[in-house]
Design a protein around this motif. Structure first.
Motif, PDB file in Angstrom:
ATOM      1  N   PHE A  38       1.035  -1.241  -0.024  1.00 43.47           N
ATOM      2  CA  PHE A  38      -0.033   0.229   0.152  1.00 43.47           C
ATOM      3  C   PHE A  38       0.868   1.594   0.030  1.00 43.47           C
ATOM      4  CE2 PHE A  38      -2.733  -3.318   1.605  1.00 43.47           C
ATOM      5  CZ  PHE A  38      -3.891  -3.064   0.969  1.00 43.47           C
ATOM      6  N   LEU A  62      -7.810   3.069   7.572  1.00 45.72           N
ATOM      7  CA  LEU A  62      -6.665   2.155   7.028  1.00 45.72           C
ATOM      8  C   LEU A  62      -6.296   0.661   7.772  1.00 45.72           C
ATOM      9  CD1 LEU A  62      -5.308   1.560   4.504  1.00 45.72           C
ATOM     10  CD2 LEU A  62      -3.328   1.748   5.345  1.00 45.72           C
ATOM     11  N   TYR A  65     -10.020  -1.603   7.533  1.00 49.12           N
ATOM     12  CA  TYR A  65      -9.457  -1.701   6.139  1.00 49.12           C
ATOM     13  C   TYR A  65      -9.487  -3.190   6.169  1.00 49.12           C
ATOM     14  CZ  TYR A  65     -13.198   2.021   4.611  1.00 49.12           C
ATOM     15  OH  TYR A  65     -14.526   3.058   3.891  1.00 49.12           O
ATOM     16  N   LEU A  66      -7.840  -3.060   6.701  1.00 50.83           N
ATOM     17  CA  LEU A  66      -7.095  -4.073   5.676  1.00 50.83           C
ATOM     18  C   LEU A  66      -7.996  -5.327   7.332  1.00 50.83           C
ATOM     19  CD1 LEU A  66      -4.250  -2.265   6.761  1.00 50.83           C
ATOM     20  CD2 LEU A  66      -5.223  -2.731   4.362  1.00 50.83           C
ATOM     21  N   VAL A  69     -10.034  -7.347   5.596  1.00 54.49           N
ATOM     22  CA  VAL A  69     -10.309  -8.397   4.530  1.00 54.49           C
ATOM     23  C   VAL A  69      -9.150  -9.315   5.349  1.00 54.49           C
ATOM     24  CG1 VAL A  69     -11.240  -7.443   2.776  1.00 54.49           C
ATOM     25  CG2 VAL A  69      -8.959  -6.444   3.005  1.00 54.49           C
ATOM     26  N   VAL A 118      -1.926  -1.189  -4.446  1.00 54.08           N
ATOM     27  CA  VAL A 118      -2.350  -0.389  -3.746  1.00 54.08           C
ATOM     28  C   VAL A 118      -2.209   0.920  -3.503  1.00 54.08           C
ATOM     29  CG1 VAL A 118      -4.459  -0.326  -2.681  1.00 54.08           C
ATOM     30  CG2 VAL A 118      -3.658  -2.364  -3.112  1.00 54.08           C
ATOM     31  N   THR A 153      -7.091   3.353  -4.320  1.00 45.76           N
ATOM     32  CA  THR A 153      -8.369   3.152  -3.724  1.00 45.76           C
ATOM     33  C   THR A 153      -8.601   4.847  -3.082  1.00 45.76           C
ATOM     34  OG1 THR A 153      -9.976   2.371  -2.102  1.00 45.76           O
ATOM     35  CG2 THR A 153      -8.156   2.560  -1.714  1.00 45.76           C
ATOM     36  N   PHE A 170     -15.034   0.292   1.284  1.00 50.95           N
ATOM     37  CA  PHE A 170     -15.121  -0.665   1.162  1.00 50.95           C
ATOM     38  C   PHE A 170     -14.855  -2.224   0.258  1.00 50.95           C
ATOM     39  CE2 PHE A 170     -17.672  -4.380   3.207  1.00 50.95           C
ATOM     40  CZ  PHE A 170     -16.745  -5.283   3.861  1.00 50.95           C
ATOM     41  N   ASP A 172     -13.406  -2.118  -2.590  1.00 54.81           N
ATOM     42  CA  ASP A 172     -12.140  -2.008  -3.486  1.00 54.81           C
ATOM     43  C   ASP A 172     -11.229  -2.649  -2.319  1.00 54.81           C
ATOM     44  OD1 ASP A 172     -12.581   0.308  -5.220  1.00 54.81           O
ATOM     45  OD2 ASP A 172     -11.590   1.909  -3.960  1.00 54.81           O
ATOM     46  N   TYR A 173     -11.650  -2.737  -0.715  1.00 54.25           N
ATOM     47  CA  TYR A 173     -11.279  -3.420  -0.025  1.00 54.25           C
ATOM     48  C   TYR A 173     -11.888  -4.801  -0.912  1.00 54.25           C
ATOM     49  CZ  TYR A 173      -8.387   0.358   1.670  1.00 54.25           C
ATOM     50  OH  TYR A 173      -7.521   0.985   1.923  1.00 54.25           O
ATOM     51  N   LEU A 176     -10.021  -6.510  -4.022  1.00 54.15           N
ATOM     52  CA  LEU A 176      -9.026  -6.933  -3.632  1.00 54.15           C
ATOM     53  C   LEU A 176      -8.214  -7.964  -2.857  1.00 54.15           C
ATOM     54  CD1 LEU A 176      -5.568  -5.702  -3.262  1.00 54.15           C
ATOM     55  CD2 LEU A 176      -6.028  -5.133  -0.901  1.00 54.15           C
ATOM     56  N   ARG A 177      -8.968  -8.084  -2.589  1.00 48.36           N
ATOM     57  CA  ARG A 177      -9.721 -10.127  -1.297  1.00 48.36           C
ATOM     58  C   ARG A 177      -9.678 -10.986  -2.701  1.00 48.36           C
ATOM     59  NH1 ARG A 177     -11.701 -13.641   1.382  1.00 48.36           N
ATOM     60  NH2 ARG A 177     -10.608 -14.340   3.067  1.00 48.36           N
TER      61      ARG A 177
END
Ligand code: URA
Length: 188
Positions: A38, A62, A65-66, A69, A118, A153, A170, A172-173, A176-177
């Motif tokens: 990131f 941040l 969010y991490l 996921v 990211v 993001t 959210f 986007d995360y 990403l997952r």
């Protein structure tokens, strides 16, 4: 040179004028074998004081969010910035400061060899993906460059200013997952 040696060299960097006013170089933190990196814009006051990336309010967001996921700066990602020293009064970095700092990020990429990068916010996205990248229109999309997948993001600080956009981030995360499950070997 190993990653720790690179860090020690970076921590005493004097390649631009920001070294005169910084408290600490913010090298970045996380796993040196992370498959996902990131990248933010640059340190703010809290980051400058602690020498760590994203440790203020936007960093807490941040981390949430991490965590949602199954990612963590202590485990399976690396978090860094394009510019590693805080500009005085949070002004935008000057072109010569970007240029002086970017080689450090390139070295970090060379060591970590991420599969996914990211970009957090417009500044990182326009530097690392395309100068005309629109985070509003193109966030959450992936584009390949030299075998690495890039995405962007919304910057967590922008989400603090504009919480109605949090569901967009959210999503986007979550995307990403899915991408990590598709292309990464040891993140999960
Ligand atoms: N904003 C950024 O872009 N980077 C940080 O490290 C903190 C806030």
């Amino acid at each position: 040179m190993d990653f720790e040696a690179l860090k020690q060299e970076c921590l005493v960097c004097r390649r631009c004028g920001l070294c005169e006013t910084r408290t600490n170089v913010v090298f970045g933190m996380g796993s040196p074998t992370a498959e996902v990196m990131f990248i933010g814009e640059g340190p703010g006051r809290n980051e400058d004081e602690q020498g760590l990336p994203f440790v203020g309010r936007s960093g807490k967001l941040l981390d949430q969010y991490l965590e949602a996921v199954d990612l963590s700066r202590d485990k399976n990602v690396f978090i860094g910035n394009i510019v590693k020293c805080r500009p005085p009064e949070n002004r935008d970095p000057l072109p010569e400061e970007w240029d002086a700092c970017l080689p450090w990020l390139r070295e970090q990429f060379k060591f970590i060899r991420p599969k996914i990068v990211v970009c957090l916010g417009r500044i990182a996205a326009q530097r690392l993906i395309r100068p005309d990248f629109s985070v509003t229109k193109e966030h959450g999309q992936f584009e390949e460059k030299n075998g690495v997948l890039f995405t962007a993001t919304l910057h967590p600080a922008a989400l603090l200013r504009n919480p109605t956009q949090k569901p967009l981030a959210f999503a986007d995360y979550v995307a990403l997952r899915e991408k990590i499950l598709e292309v990464c070997d040891h993140t999960y």
